[in-house]
Structure formats: C-alpha cells, structure tokens
Design an enzyme around this catalytic site. Sequence first.
Site, PDB file in Angstrom:
ATOM      1  N   CYS A 257       0.871  -1.182   0.000  1.00 38.80           N
ATOM      2  CA  CYS A 257       0.000   0.000   0.000  1.00 38.80           C
ATOM      3  C   CYS A 257       0.908   1.233   0.000  1.00 38.80           C
ATOM      4  CB  CYS A 257      -0.957  -0.026   1.191  1.00 38.80           C
ATOM      5  SG  CYS A 257      -0.157  -0.009   2.807  1.00 38.80           S
TER       6      CYS A 257
ATOM      7  N   ASP B 153      -7.928   3.831   1.224  1.00 37.31           N
ATOM      8  CA  ASP B 153      -6.979   4.279   2.245  1.00 37.31           C
ATOM      9  C   ASP B 153      -7.755   4.756   3.481  1.00 37.31           C
ATOM     10  OD1 ASP B 153      -5.082   5.548   3.754  1.00 37.31           O
ATOM     11  OD2 ASP B 153      -4.243   6.717   2.090  1.00 37.31           O
TER      12      ASP B 153
ATOM     13  N   CYS C 274      -1.145   0.634   7.461  1.00 34.22           N
ATOM     14  CA  CYS C 274      -2.575   0.314   7.628  1.00 34.22           C
ATOM     15  C   CYS C 274      -2.975  -0.910   6.786  1.00 34.22           C
ATOM     16  CB  CYS C 274      -3.453   1.514   7.259  1.00 34.22           C
ATOM     17  SG  CYS C 274      -3.201   2.958   8.322  1.00 34.22           S
ATOM     18  N   ARG C 275      -3.192  -0.696   5.487  1.00 29.87           N
ATOM     19  CA  ARG C 275      -3.781  -1.753   4.664  1.00 29.87           C
ATOM     20  C   ARG C 275      -2.879  -2.955   4.450  1.00 29.87           C
ATOM     21  NH1 ARG C 275      -5.133   2.146  -0.171  1.00 29.87           N
ATOM     22  NH2 ARG C 275      -3.226   3.056   0.714  1.00 29.87           N
ATOM     23  N   SER C 276      -1.630  -2.731   4.009  1.00 31.16           N
ATOM     24  CA  SER C 276      -0.814  -3.901   3.637  1.00 31.16           C
ATOM     25  C   SER C 276      -0.362  -4.743   4.832  1.00 31.16           C
ATOM     26  CB  SER C 276       0.355  -3.510   2.730  1.00 31.16           C
ATOM     27  OG  SER C 276       1.234  -2.614   3.352  1.00 31.16           O
TER      28      SER C 276
ATOM     29  N   ASN D 135       2.371   1.425   4.292  1.00 30.51           N
ATOM     30  CA  ASN D 135       2.738   0.156   4.943  1.00 30.51           C
ATOM     31  C   ASN D 135       2.523   0.196   6.463  1.00 30.51           C
ATOM     32  OD1 ASN D 135       5.678  -1.953   5.467  1.00 30.51           O
ATOM     33  ND2 ASN D 135       3.635  -2.615   4.955  1.00 30.51           N
TER      34      ASN D 135
HETATM   35  P1  4NP Z   1      -1.679   2.757   4.196  1.00 33.47           P
HETATM   36  O1  4NP Z   1      -2.272   4.110   4.815  1.00 33.47           O
HETATM   37  O2  4NP Z   1      -1.185   3.112   2.812  1.00 33.47           O
HETATM   38  O3  4NP Z   1      -2.856   1.845   4.164  1.00 33.47           O
HETATM   39  O4  4NP Z   1      -0.586   2.298   5.138  1.00 33.47           O
HETATM   40  C1  4NP Z   1      -1.534   5.294   4.907  1.00 33.47           C
HETATM   41  C2  4NP Z   1      -0.613   5.451   5.913  1.00 33.47           C
HETATM   42  C3  4NP Z   1       0.094   6.642   6.031  1.00 33.47           C
HETATM   43  C4  4NP Z   1      -0.134   7.658   5.131  1.00 33.47           C
HETATM   44  C5  4NP Z   1      -1.053   7.493   4.106  1.00 33.47           C
HETATM   45  C6  4NP Z   1      -1.758   6.315   3.989  1.00 33.47           C
HETATM   46  N1  4NP Z   1       0.555   8.882   5.277  1.00 33.47           N
HETATM   47  O5  4NP Z   1       0.274   9.810   4.484  1.00 33.47           O
HETATM   48  O6  4NP Z   1       1.411   9.011   6.165  1.00 33.47           O
END
Ligand code: 4NP
Length: 166
Positions: free
Chosen positions: A17, A135, A22-24, A20
């Site tokens: 994602c 997201d 939340c989702r992945s 790294n």
């Molecule tokens: P992820 O979510 O891609 O599912 O891990 C996010 C985590 C952090 C950020 C964006 C999305 N960020 O902008 O820091």
Amino acid sequence: MNGEKMQKPQTRVLFVCLGNICRSPAAEAIFRQTVEHHGASGRFVIDSAGTAGYHVGEQPDRRMRVHARERGINLVHSCRRVKVDDFDNFDLIIGMDASNLRNLRALAPSVEAARKVRGMAEFFSPGARYDHVPDPYYEGAEGFELVLDLLDDACENLYSAIGEGI
Ligand code: 4NP
C-alpha cells in the site's frame, strides 16, 4: 522416488500500500491467518511494504492494530519501503489501489516483473461495492472496519486462486 512426498513450491506474496502501516500489514496478517487456517503455512512466504517511506521502521498504525485485534488478528510488522529486489524475491506483488499499482509498475525492472503486480480488488467476491481497498488513514473507525472486511474476503479468494494456479 524414495517414498517422500513431492513438496509443492512456495508461493511468495508481497502486499503493498502507500504507507505500509494500515492496509498492507493488515493484508499480510489476514492472509497469514488464512493460510494457517488451511494448514498451508509452509507453502507461503508473506510480507508487506509501502511505496512511500514516511513511516519506515514503525509498527502498524495503532487504529489498525486495535480494529484487527478485535477480530483476533495480531499485526506484527516493521514498516519498510518496497524495493526493486522485491521483484526477484516475490512471485505476486499485490497493490491495494490504483496509485499503488501505478507506482509498482513504474518500479518493475522488466515487463516480466511487472506481470507479478496484481490488484487486491481482482480477488474481491463478485458484487463487491469497491474496486480497490480504500486508504483509511484520514478516515474514522468505519474506514478501518471496511478495510478489514474487504481484506477478509479477498484473502480467502486469493488463497483459492493461488491453489488454482492464478
Ligand atoms: P496505508 O495508509 O497506505 O494503508 O498504510 C496510509 C498510511 C500513512 C499515510 C497514508 C496512507 N501517510 O500519508 O502518512
């Protein structure tokens, strides 16, 4: 043959994602639980990574950990960024949304490597209301619950698809 069973080769799956956190890492933990449930842990290498490096070295987002924990899923991962070597080290590289897929295909060192890149939504059950894993970072609790619901469904279908040779 000396009576030993032929071992099926391992399938190496990397979930990707943006951050790294939340989702992945949730996809990694849920897919690990899926393969354990099927008694197939030894047949898989499972990891996750992010296309961005904002959170490298951090553990998964606290909100994601809390929501996963409520479903009996423990998120244990140290955030890392996806790298070119991942295209050698994994058979399937699964992005959560269209932006992840674009970034992964841009990083792929060859056309053959780019073919390893797949979207998690390919494994949603028919009739799913989403075409990506949204997201949840700027969302409330329902965003995290939605991610877990979509990943639960997709991981089971991904397991079956790998069993059928994708
Ligand atoms: P992820 O979510 O891609 O599912 O891990 C996010 C985590 C952090 C950020 C964006 C999305 N960020 O902008 O820091």
